[in-house]
Design an enzyme around this catalytic site. Structure first.
Site, PDB file in Angstrom:
ATOM      1  N   GLU A   1      67.677  45.499  28.536  1.00 41.84           N
ATOM      2  CA  GLU A   1      68.313  46.688  27.715  1.00 41.84           C
ATOM      3  C   GLU A   1      69.778  46.537  27.822  1.00 41.84           C
ATOM      4  O   GLU A   1      70.446  46.922  26.986  1.00 41.84           O
ATOM      5  CB  GLU A   1      67.805  47.775  28.385  1.00 41.84           C
ATOM      6  CG  GLU A   1      68.263  49.239  27.686  1.00 41.84           C
ATOM      7  CD  GLU A   1      69.485  49.755  27.903  1.00 41.84           C
ATOM      8  OE1 GLU A   1      70.136  50.608  27.346  1.00 41.84           O
ATOM      9  OE2 GLU A   1      69.992  49.398  29.289  1.00 41.84           O
TER      10      GLU A   1
ATOM     11  N   ASP B   1      66.627  45.604  34.512  1.00 38.62           N
ATOM     12  CA  ASP B   1      67.745  44.972  34.312  1.00 38.62           C
ATOM     13  C   ASP B   1      68.662  45.746  34.580  1.00 38.62           C
ATOM     14  O   ASP B   1      68.889  46.978  34.373  1.00 38.62           O
ATOM     15  CB  ASP B   1      67.908  44.155  33.015  1.00 38.62           C
ATOM     16  CG  ASP B   1      68.188  45.009  31.804  1.00 38.62           C
ATOM     17  OD1 ASP B   1      67.521  45.802  31.624  1.00 38.62           O
ATOM     18  OD2 ASP B   1      69.191  44.874  31.308  1.00 38.62           O
TER      19      ASP B   1
END
Length: 451
Positions: free
Chosen positions: A156, A92
């Site tokens: 994250e 991500d």
């Protein structure tokens, strides 16, 4: 780079690495599904599954984590009786911010002036490619000498803790003798560095209300309490005159006694405008690695364009607090909330809500894994000695893993050196760093297996 078979293999694989990173960067995998479709993140996750499958990984799984995102897991068996190493990265990415400010499109990997630009190229899709390069180099030169687990996180950057909670609920999944977190970076491009500490973080939303509704500023201004002004006043109380963070009850005077960061280099790296002062006291390393730092991430209030002559009835803000090693993030959250609630002026109604948290981390640099990495870095970086630095950012999973597996050694390396401009516009990765760190990781795995 000094010639050795592993380095030669990695060098030969760099064109493939660039093509793969371009494919991975093309996914708009921002784990905020109000901004970008969930299908973009799912596409990136499936790309990684396919890449791991092609390398012989078993037990491949898309882990549905409690925050609604997916993490990718795979296991590559090594020789019988070998040690187990967990390799971590995340797919991500941060939103691209102002896309018009990018020189080239953020989700299109573009080579320019010797760097590869694109959102996630360094943080941390490049980390995924780094792990793949290291494993391919070992496979081409005698095989991978350890059992390898790979975990690639899907949220994250959002700090919503999905993988942390999943790991806590499935504690056997990520057990390992050593964990390599591929989400840090060299202190300076070309200077081999392992990150020894991380600041933790907490996110708190504050809401201030003073009136039942907005009022005409001419008719009521001067006596009617302005919620936006109250919010500005309490946010200002989080900093001393010199800009140091001042949260009531939270210590802010610790020192960093390792690698130092000279002020001129910091100003250049941070792109501080001429004549603008730096904030805080102590050395630069003290301020960014060893002490708390508050940042107002956003304020909800009327934009300048279209604003009316009104006293504001309500306003809110999102506040980030970076928590230094040695402090507890949960306690820091309580102190921050108490500060905001008690410092809000004029009896305004105030509420706070914690929306994210991660603990700080400190590694044991005396462990055998660090000795193995020191030797590997020296070879990959032509004899330069490996340095230890802190990182002002947070990787909440580190402390979760340290708590779950206290016997495991944890090392932090990666591609996010200062020029990478992670989280900013025009993020880019140095292919030289990618090549050298992939060599270092491969040699580390070989050294560690023999230790």
């Amino acid at each position: 780079m000094s010639s050795n078979p592993v380095a030669e293999t990695v060098a030969s694989l760099m064109p493939r690495a660039k093509a793969e990173l371009a494919e991975l960067v093309a996914f708009k995998s921002v784990a905020d599904f109000d901004q970008y479709p969930k299908s973009e993140s799912e596409g990136a996750a499936n790309w990684i599954v396919d890449a791991l499958r092609a390398e012989g990984f078993q037990d491949l799984a898309l882990l549905d984590t409690p925050d609604g995102t997916q993490s990718v897991y795979g296991f590559l068996p090594g020789p019988e009786g070998a040690k187990t190493v967990l390799l971590y990265a995340h797919y991500d990415v941060q939103p691209p911010l102002d896309e018009a400010a990018w020189v080239t499109p953020p989700f299109e990997l573009t080579e320019r002036d010797g760097r590869w630009y694109g959102r996630g190229s360094a943080d941390c899709k490049g980390g995924v490619i780094m792990h793949l390069l290291a494993l391919r180099a070992l496979k081409a030169n005698g095989g991978v000498p350890v059992h390898v687990k790979v975990i690639v996180e899907g949220s994250e950057e959002q700090g919503t803790g999905g993988l942390e909670r999943y790991a806590e609920e499935h504690p056997d999944l990520l057990t390992a003798d050593t964990i390599v977190i591929g989400d840090a970076g060299n202190f300076r491009a070309g200077l081999p560095t392992v990150t020894a500490t991380l600041r933790g973080m907490t996110l708190v939303r504050i809401q201030v209300d003073t009136l039942e509704g907005n009022l005409h500023s001419g008719q009521f201004g001067g006596a009617a309490p302005d919620a936006l002004a109250a919010l500005i006043r309490v946010l200002d109380s989080l900093r001393a005159e010199d800009g140091s963070t001042t949260v009531d009850g939270l210590a802010g005077d610790a020192s960093w006694d390792g690698l130092q960061y000279d002020e001129e280099s910091f100003r250049k790296d941070a792109k501080v405008l001429d004549g603008v002062e730096l904030i805080g006291s102590g050395t630069i390393a003290d301020r960014i690695w060893a002490r708390p730092a508050v940042t107002v991430l956003g304020i909800d209030c009327p934009p300048v364009v279209g604003a009316t002559a009104s006293v504001q009835a309500g306003a809110r803000a999102l506040v980030s607090l970076r928590v230094p090693p040695g402090a507890d993030a949960a306690e820091a959250t309580k102190l921050l909330q108490a500060h905001l609630e008690t410092r809000t002026p004029w009896g305004a109604r105030v509420s706070t809500e914690q929306i994210g948290q991660g603990q700080p981390f400190r590694a044991d640099t005396s462990s055998p894994a660090y000795a193995a990495m020191t030797e590997a870095m020296s070879v990959a970086y032509a004899g330069q000695a490996m340095q230890y630095a802190g990182l002002g950012g947070s990787i909440p999973l580190c402390n979760t893993l340290a708590s779950l597996y206290p016997q495991a050694e944890i090392l932090l390396i990666g591609l996010s050196e200062p020029e990478a401009q992670i989280h900013a516009v025009n993020e880019g990765v140095s292919p030289d760093e990618l090549e050298r760190l992939s060599v270092a990781e491969a040699l580390f795995l070989r050294n560690y297996a023999a230790s």
